[in-house]
Design a protein around this motif. Sequence first.
Motif, mmCIF file in Angstrom:
data_model
loop_
_atom_site.group_PDB
_atom_site.id
_atom_site.type_symbol
_atom_site.label_atom_id
_atom_site.label_comp_id
_atom_site.label_asym_id
_atom_site.label_seq_id
_atom_site.Cartn_x
_atom_site.Cartn_y
_atom_site.Cartn_z
ATOM 1 N N THR A 1 0.691 53.681 -18.995
ATOM 2 C CA THR A 1 1.318 52.452 -18.480
ATOM 3 C C THR A 1 0.306 51.609 -17.702
ATOM 4 O O THR A 1 0.669 50.638 -17.056
ATOM 5 N N GLN B 1 9.702 49.604 -17.920
ATOM 6 C CA GLN B 1 8.685 50.653 -17.920
ATOM 7 C C GLN B 1 9.220 51.983 -17.382
ATOM 8 O O GLN B 1 9.017 53.030 -17.983
ATOM 9 N N GLU B 2 9.972 51.883 -16.261
ATOM 10 C CA GLU B 2 10.397 53.163 -15.663
ATOM 11 C C GLU B 2 11.395 53.907 -16.545
ATOM 12 O O GLU B 2 11.472 55.126 -16.539
ATOM 13 N N LYS C 1 9.514 61.761 -19.997
ATOM 14 C CA LYS C 1 9.637 63.056 -19.294
ATOM 15 C C LYS C 1 10.580 63.977 -20.061
ATOM 16 O O LYS C 1 10.284 65.131 -20.309
ATOM 17 N N LYS D 1 21.560 52.375 -13.277
ATOM 18 C CA LYS D 1 20.661 52.975 -12.304
ATOM 19 C C LYS D 1 21.408 53.428 -11.043
ATOM 20 O O LYS D 1 21.074 54.437 -10.435
ATOM 21 N N THR E 1 11.307 53.942 -19.879
ATOM 22 C CA THR E 1 10.498 54.604 -20.895
ATOM 23 C C THR E 1 9.830 55.842 -20.290
ATOM 24 O O THR E 1 9.740 56.896 -20.925
ATOM 25 N N GLU E 2 9.391 55.695 -19.051
ATOM 26 C CA GLU E 2 8.761 56.852 -18.381
ATOM 27 C C GLU E 2 9.750 58.010 -18.233
ATOM 28 O O GLU E 2 9.406 59.169 -18.469
ATOM 29 N N GLU E 3 10.981 57.659 -17.863
ATOM 30 C CA GLU E 3 12.006 58.705 -17.736
ATOM 31 C C GLU E 3 12.234 59.414 -19.065
ATOM 32 O O GLU E 3 12.291 60.640 -19.148
ATOM 33 N N TYR F 1 10.011 47.397 -24.120
ATOM 34 C CA TYR F 1 10.484 46.471 -23.081
ATOM 35 C C TYR F 1 10.898 45.131 -23.713
ATOM 36 O O TYR F 1 11.984 44.622 -23.472
#
Length: 584
Positions: free
Chosen positions: A411, A395-396, A403, A309, A398-400, A388
């Motif tokens: 979520t 979660q973030e 996209k 990150k 998977t969200e990325e 997860y």
Amino acid sequence: MKAIEIRNKYLNFFERHGHKIIPSASLIPENDPSVLFTTAGMHPLVPYLLGEKHPEGTRLTDYQKCVRTVDIDEVGDNRHLTFFEMLGNWSLGDYFKEESIKMSYEFLTKELEIPSEKLSVTCFKGDNDAPRDEVSANVWKEAGIPEERIYFFGKDDNWWIAGEEGPCGPDTEIFYDTGKEKCSDKCDPSCGCGKYVEIWNNVFMEYFKNHDGTYSKLKQRNVDTGLGLERMTMLLQGKKTPFEIELFAPVMEKLEELQKVDNISSRRIVAEHLRTSIMIISDGGRPSNVDRGYILRRLIRRMTRHLNKLGIDLNELSNLIDISIDSIKEMYPELLDKKETIKNVIVEEKDKFVRTLQKGEKEFEKEVNNARSKGITTLPVEVVFNLYETYGFPQEMTEELAKEYNIEVDTKDFDKLFKEHQEKSRMGSEHKFKGGLAEQNEMTTKYHTATHLLHKALQIVLGEHATQKGSNITSERLRFDFAHPQKVTPEELQKVEDIVNEQIKRGLDVTCEKMTVEEAKKSGAMGLFENKYGDLVKVYTIGDFSKEICGGPHVKNTSELGTFKIKKEESSSAGVRRIKAVLI
Ligand code: SER
């Protein structure tokens, strides 16, 4: 003042007040595979709080390495740590409230030179189980804390117990006033706004909480105190977070230098999890899919994710390990010898995780294709949670990915599923802690002695390599882990059982002697827990059959044991077998 100076001041102060300095026990409770980690200084001392005689006497002091993982997901804020050092002093049926409080006050105001005005204290307000602790409040008053800074709270704040049952009692907690404004008229030490920071907890352990929720008085009145070293160092250095003190600062600075994306919470997570992983590995922990191995795995994975990150090349990990060890080597010189092993374990686990992430992405792709083929435009929350849980995808992340793949994800209920999952694992670890502090009674005493007989019998039948790797005893059974490369055959098990029963029939006396570790080794005693009990150890001898270093307790004669029966033999981990046995 540096952390090491505070530690030394503490140990010297209590030594001057008649305490023996004992070494920190391992983070991995050596004689108890059912407990995940040592979570408090009192943990390795439970038998002595319950009345066993400690070879070093009735006044002890130490620094204890601790890991508490219940708040693992909170790390990243300005205060939570999973590894921390607890300074402690104990009275095992020796001094009680008055002397304990006076010593704490003297240490804080004279040795650490904290102005008395900075201190507030809390005492137990009393209920049906135990009276209001006026004694402690009066001692505080005499010492110099005015009434308006002495608060009374109930069990939620001023009662200490590890787990659900076991030794416990009212405590008095000492708080440091950071000088922040009160957040409201009601602001007091029980408030979490950050004005008051708890620095020391003195537990007056004179009760035992029974299984049925009732309380009994212990044989002796004990004192168990705990002072969080990182927090104290932070306050004395006028820092706002532990990440600014010398134990973390060099890693934090390096991360800032390397990062491509600025994120303070990620830097803290990396620095914190790196140190905890180093300490766990140094005490023998290895990543796996269960229990403490799983915690270590989670720590390394989370750290790796946050390095990603921050946009930091994962090849920097080895360098970061060097810097972290360098910052704490004065506190834990044992790390130096183990540096290579520590690096290998962390880097190998990181590599594994990178491969898992790739697999996770494939799984994600599969779910996306599956959804599209059904005309679904939003991935359900279960998919997000499964990624997860199984692949460590937050979660973030998977969200990325979503996209990138141009698909929606639901979520909404992730937090709910996450909380349920967290609650389950919390219950799991509390349950384990309880198991580890199993009550001591007539049956557990018998099982202790039976364990020594079993240990020796295994060495006779399988060979001297069959040494103890762990032991857990309840009133119902013993469980014993030992080194052995393959399954123990039924014939071998029968032989072991016969040997143990023969020793029971022989009616051998069990005797106990105190000696130094060196003398114990010379006498041929099986010694497993080197240094754990300091210089003096207890050696239990069972007739001419077994001699072993142990804290006890044991029966007087093997004839008290009845009949020994092995119920199960199975694998425990690589190269370690496990036997469960009962006395009938
Ligand atoms: N056992 C108490 C604690 O952990 C005091 O050492 O806070």
